[in-house]
Motif scaffolding. Sequence first.
Motif, PDB file in Angstrom:
ATOM      1  N   SER A 259      -0.724   0.933   2.093  1.00  0.00           N
ATOM      2  CA  SER A 259       0.500   1.411   1.430  1.00  0.00           C
ATOM      3  C   SER A 259       0.940   0.418   0.349  1.00  0.00           C
ATOM      4  O   SER A 259       0.787  -0.799   0.536  1.00  0.00           O
ATOM      5  N   PRO A 260       1.468   0.932  -0.766  1.00  0.00           N
ATOM      6  CA  PRO A 260       1.911  -0.017  -1.808  1.00  0.00           C
ATOM      7  C   PRO A 260       3.023  -0.946  -1.309  1.00  0.00           C
ATOM      8  O   PRO A 260       3.233  -2.022  -1.854  1.00  0.00           O
ATOM      9  N   ALA A 261       3.699  -0.513  -0.232  1.00  0.00           N
ATOM     10  CA  ALA A 261       4.830  -1.302   0.277  1.00  0.00           C
ATOM     11  C   ALA A 261       4.400  -2.613   0.924  1.00  0.00           C
ATOM     12  O   ALA A 261       5.237  -3.473   1.199  1.00  0.00           O
ATOM     13  N   ILE A 262       3.096  -2.792   1.133  1.00  0.00           N
ATOM     14  CA  ILE A 262       2.615  -4.028   1.760  1.00  0.00           C
ATOM     15  C   ILE A 262       3.011  -5.240   0.911  1.00  0.00           C
ATOM     16  O   ILE A 262       3.274  -6.319   1.423  1.00  0.00           O
ATOM     17  N   PHE A 263       3.102  -5.013  -0.416  1.00  0.00           N
ATOM     18  CA  PHE A 263       3.488  -6.082  -1.346  1.00  0.00           C
ATOM     19  C   PHE A 263       4.871  -6.619  -0.971  1.00  0.00           C
ATOM     20  O   PHE A 263       5.123  -7.823  -1.000  1.00  0.00           O
ATOM     21  N   ASN A 264       5.799  -5.696  -0.599  1.00  0.00           N
ATOM     22  CA  ASN A 264       7.158  -6.101  -0.243  1.00  0.00           C
ATOM     23  C   ASN A 264       7.138  -7.073   0.931  1.00  0.00           C
ATOM     24  O   ASN A 264       7.898  -8.039   0.980  1.00  0.00           O
ATOM     25  N   GLU A 265       6.257  -6.781   1.901  1.00  0.00           N
ATOM     26  CA  GLU A 265       6.133  -7.649   3.073  1.00  0.00           C
ATOM     27  C   GLU A 265       5.655  -9.029   2.664  1.00  0.00           C
ATOM     28  O   GLU A 265       6.159 -10.033   3.136  1.00  0.00           O
ATOM     29  N   TRP A 266       4.650  -9.062   1.777  1.00  0.00           N
ATOM     30  CA  TRP A 266       4.090 -10.340   1.329  1.00  0.00           C
ATOM     31  C   TRP A 266       5.157 -11.224   0.703  1.00  0.00           C
ATOM     32  O   TRP A 266       5.114 -12.437   0.849  1.00  0.00           O
ATOM     33  N   ILE A 267       6.104 -10.611  -0.031  1.00  0.00           N
ATOM     34  CA  ILE A 267       7.109 -11.444  -0.701  1.00  0.00           C
ATOM     35  C   ILE A 267       8.358 -11.604   0.151  1.00  0.00           C
ATOM     36  O   ILE A 267       9.391 -12.071  -0.320  1.00  0.00           O
ATOM     37  N   GLY A 268       8.276 -11.208   1.430  1.00  0.00           N
ATOM     38  CA  GLY A 268       9.332 -11.537   2.398  1.00  0.00           C
ATOM     39  C   GLY A 268      10.527 -10.624   2.400  1.00  0.00           C
ATOM     40  O   GLY A 268      11.635 -11.049   2.747  1.00  0.00           O
ATOM     41  N   GLN A 269      10.358  -9.353   2.027  1.00  0.00           N
ATOM     42  CA  GLN A 269      11.490  -8.424   2.070  1.00  0.00           C
ATOM     43  C   GLN A 269      11.852  -8.094   3.525  1.00  0.00           C
ATOM     44  O   GLN A 269      10.969  -7.914   4.357  1.00  0.00           O
ATOM     45  N   THR A 270      13.167  -8.012   3.810  1.00  0.00           N
ATOM     46  CA  THR A 270      13.621  -7.655   5.161  1.00  0.00           C
ATOM     47  C   THR A 270      13.036  -6.296   5.537  1.00  0.00           C
ATOM     48  O   THR A 270      13.138  -5.354   4.753  1.00  0.00           O
TER      49      THR A 270
ATOM     50  N   MET B  16       8.535   3.102  -3.399  1.00  0.00           N
ATOM     51  CA  MET B  16       8.781   2.981  -4.833  1.00  0.00           C
ATOM     52  C   MET B  16       8.799   1.503  -5.251  1.00  0.00           C
ATOM     53  O   MET B  16       8.194   1.118  -6.257  1.00  0.00           O
ATOM     54  N   LEU B  17       9.492   0.682  -4.442  1.00  0.00           N
ATOM     55  CA  LEU B  17       9.559  -0.752  -4.753  1.00  0.00           C
ATOM     56  C   LEU B  17       8.167  -1.365  -4.770  1.00  0.00           C
ATOM     57  O   LEU B  17       7.867  -2.222  -5.600  1.00  0.00           O
ATOM     58  N   GLY B  18       7.326  -0.910  -3.835  1.00  0.00           N
ATOM     59  CA  GLY B  18       5.950  -1.392  -3.773  1.00  0.00           C
ATOM     60  C   GLY B  18       5.237  -1.138  -5.088  1.00  0.00           C
ATOM     61  O   GLY B  18       4.612  -2.044  -5.650  1.00  0.00           O
TER      62      GLY B  18
END
Length: 264
Positions: free
Chosen positions: A2-13, A26-28
């Motif tokens: 999922s594109p959202a994996i990027f959010n996890e990498w940068i530490g998003q809650t 979308m953020l991903g």
Amino acid sequence: MSPAIFNEWIGQTPNASEHGGLVDHMLGFVHWFMLVLLIGWSIYLIIAFYRFNEKRAKRADYHGVTGHATTHIEIGVVIVEAILLLGFAFPLWSRQADDYPTSPDTVRMRALGEKFLWNFQYAGEDALLSAWEGRYLSANNQTGKDPHDPTGKDDFVNPGTMKLPVGRPVIVDVASKDVIHNLALVPMRAAQDATPGVKAHMWFKPIKTGTWDIICGQLCGPGHAQMKAVLEVVDPKEFDDWAKEQSAAAKKKADESTATAGAK
Ligand SMILES: [Cu+2]
């Protein structure tokens, strides 16, 4: 992936709301797109440093670029941005702005910001939130409940903690007593400005139990950084028991004060 994996990498809650997955999706995409732009611009910068170094380019070129590659890249960027806006952002926004929940189990509440804390008023037993006006604010009435509004009798106030049941939609009226604040519920992927004189609202549905910080998302004065509250998502049964008790106590207090006022 999922594109959202990027959010996890940068530490998003991590997300804890029903619609939050769409926001993260979308953020991903935005994050990946920004990564591509970052790499592209960095490569361009290095090429420019090398190519236009004084040793190699002693004389200015008055014609500049004659090819169309840069125009095509620019058009590509505009297309991707248009897709992000029209394909993701607008539909998501219209869903949250138009489709307000109407189910009878919807929690109705008000978040009233002031320098520098949050007051939370709940609709109570009747599920109807009272009107509020700034002129009714007092030490005994932290949320400015309209005393002539009968729906406010059973409304109760919980300063500092926003307690919610998991799996049920919540509509929050957001207002301010003084300056502009912002009720930022990061794990719910929801935030709303609390603007003086404006009666704004937002909704979301928590899908995970837990405890998080609520922050003020607008720089509102010297105590801004301390303007924290707690978001607590609990079991629906626990919430109902708590709300029932709080509402009954508020109603009793309201009845008593009417009785004393009548006896005077
Ligand atoms: Cu604030």
